[in-house]
Design a protein around this motif. Structure first.
Motif, mmCIF file in Angstrom:
data_model
loop_
_atom_site.group_PDB
_atom_site.id
_atom_site.type_symbol
_atom_site.label_atom_id
_atom_site.label_comp_id
_atom_site.label_asym_id
_atom_site.label_seq_id
_atom_site.Cartn_x
_atom_site.Cartn_y
_atom_site.Cartn_z
ATOM 1 N N ASP A 8 36.422 66.153 39.237
ATOM 2 C CA ASP A 8 35.366 65.292 39.796
ATOM 3 C C ASP A 8 36.073 63.871 39.635
ATOM 4 O O ASP A 8 35.053 63.030 38.942
ATOM 5 N N HIS A 10 35.998 61.508 42.190
ATOM 6 C CA HIS A 10 35.132 60.706 43.073
ATOM 7 C C HIS A 10 35.738 59.417 43.304
ATOM 8 O O HIS A 10 34.954 58.446 43.026
ATOM 9 N N ASP A 48 36.658 67.531 44.227
ATOM 10 C CA ASP A 48 35.828 66.213 44.366
ATOM 11 C C ASP A 48 36.817 65.042 43.824
ATOM 12 O O ASP A 48 36.509 64.211 43.050
ATOM 13 N N HIS A 84 32.655 67.260 47.931
ATOM 14 C CA HIS A 84 32.714 65.977 48.626
ATOM 15 C C HIS A 84 34.082 65.577 49.445
ATOM 16 O O HIS A 84 33.801 64.705 50.281
ATOM 17 N N HIS A 171 36.146 75.246 42.382
ATOM 18 C CA HIS A 171 35.110 74.052 42.565
ATOM 19 C C HIS A 171 33.782 74.990 43.074
ATOM 20 O O HIS A 171 33.661 75.450 44.005
ATOM 21 N N HIS A 209 32.958 70.659 39.587
ATOM 22 C CA HIS A 209 31.667 70.544 40.445
ATOM 23 C C HIS A 209 30.509 69.937 39.337
ATOM 24 O O HIS A 209 29.902 69.066 39.864
ATOM 25 N N HIS A 211 28.990 67.829 36.582
ATOM 26 C CA HIS A 211 29.654 66.729 35.907
ATOM 27 C C HIS A 211 29.271 66.333 34.543
ATOM 28 O O HIS A 211 30.071 65.539 33.960
HETATM 29 MN MN LIG Z 1 31.406 66.221 41.860
#
Ligand SMILES: [Mn+2]
Length: 372
Positions: A8, A10, A48, A84, A171, A209, A211
């Motif tokens: 994650d 991002h 992500d 994402h 994920h 996935h 957080h």
């Molecule tokens: Mn995420």
């Protein structure tokens, strides 16, 4: 074998108008430094990577630099898409990234699902979107969770046939894990939950996935979410962030490594008459702020607001004005309280912005009735 498990990232996440890429860069620097010091063989990236399906150039540069710096220290990377990430975008870069020893698994596939890292077989399960999990006819009664569980069983068998040391890199949302509300809400509902017992057959499960850092205690094998690498939004304010370092020889050891935050997120509640006193403290702290301002006298709110905005500048990300007795309750995100229409409304808000148009809601209700 020495492995680092992160998830994650991002890249490209924004908070209001603020780019959070400096926060991610700060976290990734720590991963590279740790990989170098610990002589890690590979970094597992559990999805992500990017915040948006079409990442901006700055975010791409940040991620590609991270890959190149790992390559410079002789560390491989195994990367899967998260919900994402765009499958097609991840596929489009996977050829070139291989030159940096970065192996991207863009979508769930029975043919291309194992990466052999020395004597360890790593089974890769990118986010299994419903689009790619088309059930065969005999499976049409199975739930999403059951279909994913069957896929995981297949992966475990494939991996075991290649090595007695196996890892699952996936994920997905495991039932019972504690989330933070920065995940896309519709993706952490019971409908998408995979039972912890499905994770059997691996020596370690590297999850992305959810957080929040956590071990899935009810899973039959060591299974971890390492969580996001920096506080993505105010629902993660105050949370510490981590990654895992795994030493996998005869046995397997997991070490939790703390990630220093560049800038902490902070949510504060202030009463109108305390503003000038609080402002001094807030100005000096190294934070991004969300302020809940409790008002008794609405008439002076305008000038007060101007003063706060001017004093705090960029640090102030959000301010909510609350008049006593008028406070609207925080939306409740627990899936057990939401019916399918409410979930769809949230999904629409998060993916398209704005409220669900009435005609679409009507069509949705009709289809739902038909399905029921
Ligand atoms: Mn995420």
């Amino acid at each position: 074998m020495r492995l680092i498990h992160i998830a994650d990232l991002h890249a490209g996440k924004t908070l209001g108008r603020l780019s959070r890429n400096p926060d991610l860069a700060h976290a990734l620097e720590q991963v590279v430094a740790f990989a170098k010091d610990s002589r890690a063989d590979a970094v597992l990236v559990a999805g992500d990577v990017f915040d948006k399906a079409n990442p901006d150039n700055e975010s791409k540069e940040l991620i590609f630099d991270f890959f190149l710096r790992l390559k410079d220290i002789g560390c491989e990377a195994i990367v899967i898409s998260g919900n994402h990430d765009s499958y097609d975008f991840m596929k489009s870069i996977s050829g070139l990234t291989r030159l940096a020893n970065v192996h991207i698994f863009d979508r769930p596939s029975k043919d291309n699902c194992i990466y052999s890292l020395g004597d360890v077989a790593i089974a890769c399960l990118p986010y299994p979107s419903e689009r790619v999990l088309t059930p065969a006819d005999e499976d049409s009664k199975r739930s999403y969770g059951e279909l994913v569980a069957r896929f995981i069983t297949y992966l475990a068998q494939r991996a075991r046939s290649l090595s007695d040391k196996t890892i699952l890199l996936a994920h997905l949302f495991v039932a019972g894990s504690r989330y933070t509300n920065t995940e896309k809400v519709a993706s952490v509902t019971l409908h998408y939950a995979v039972q912890p017992s499905s994770l059997e057959g691996f020596d370690y499960v590297a999850l992305g996935h959810v957080h929040r850092y956590q071990r899935i205690e009810t899973a039959p094998v060591p299974a971890y979410y390492t969580g996001s690498m920096f506080q993505l939004d105010f629902s993660e304010a105050g949370e510490e962030k981590f990654f895992n370092f795994i030493v996998f020889d005869e046995d397997l050891k997991v070490e939790k490594i703390k990630v220093d935050q560049k800038i902490e997120l902070k949510e504060v509640s202030i009463k109108q008459d305390e503003v000038s006193y609080q402002m001094g403290k807030l100005k000096t702290g190294h934070n991004y702020l969300k302020i809940n301002l409790y008002l008794e006298n609405k008439t002076t709110a305008g000038s007060l607001l101007e003063m706060i905005k001017k004093d705090l500048g960029e640090k102030l990300v959000r301010i909510e004005l609350i008049t006593e007795g008028e406070r609207t309750p925080e939306p409740e995100f627990q899936e057990e309280h939401l019916n399918p229409i409410e979930i769809y409304r949230l999904y629409y808000q998060q993916n398209h912005g704005g409220d669900l148009p009435p005609d679409l809601e009507k069509t949705f209700v009709e289809i739902l009735k038909e399905a029921e």
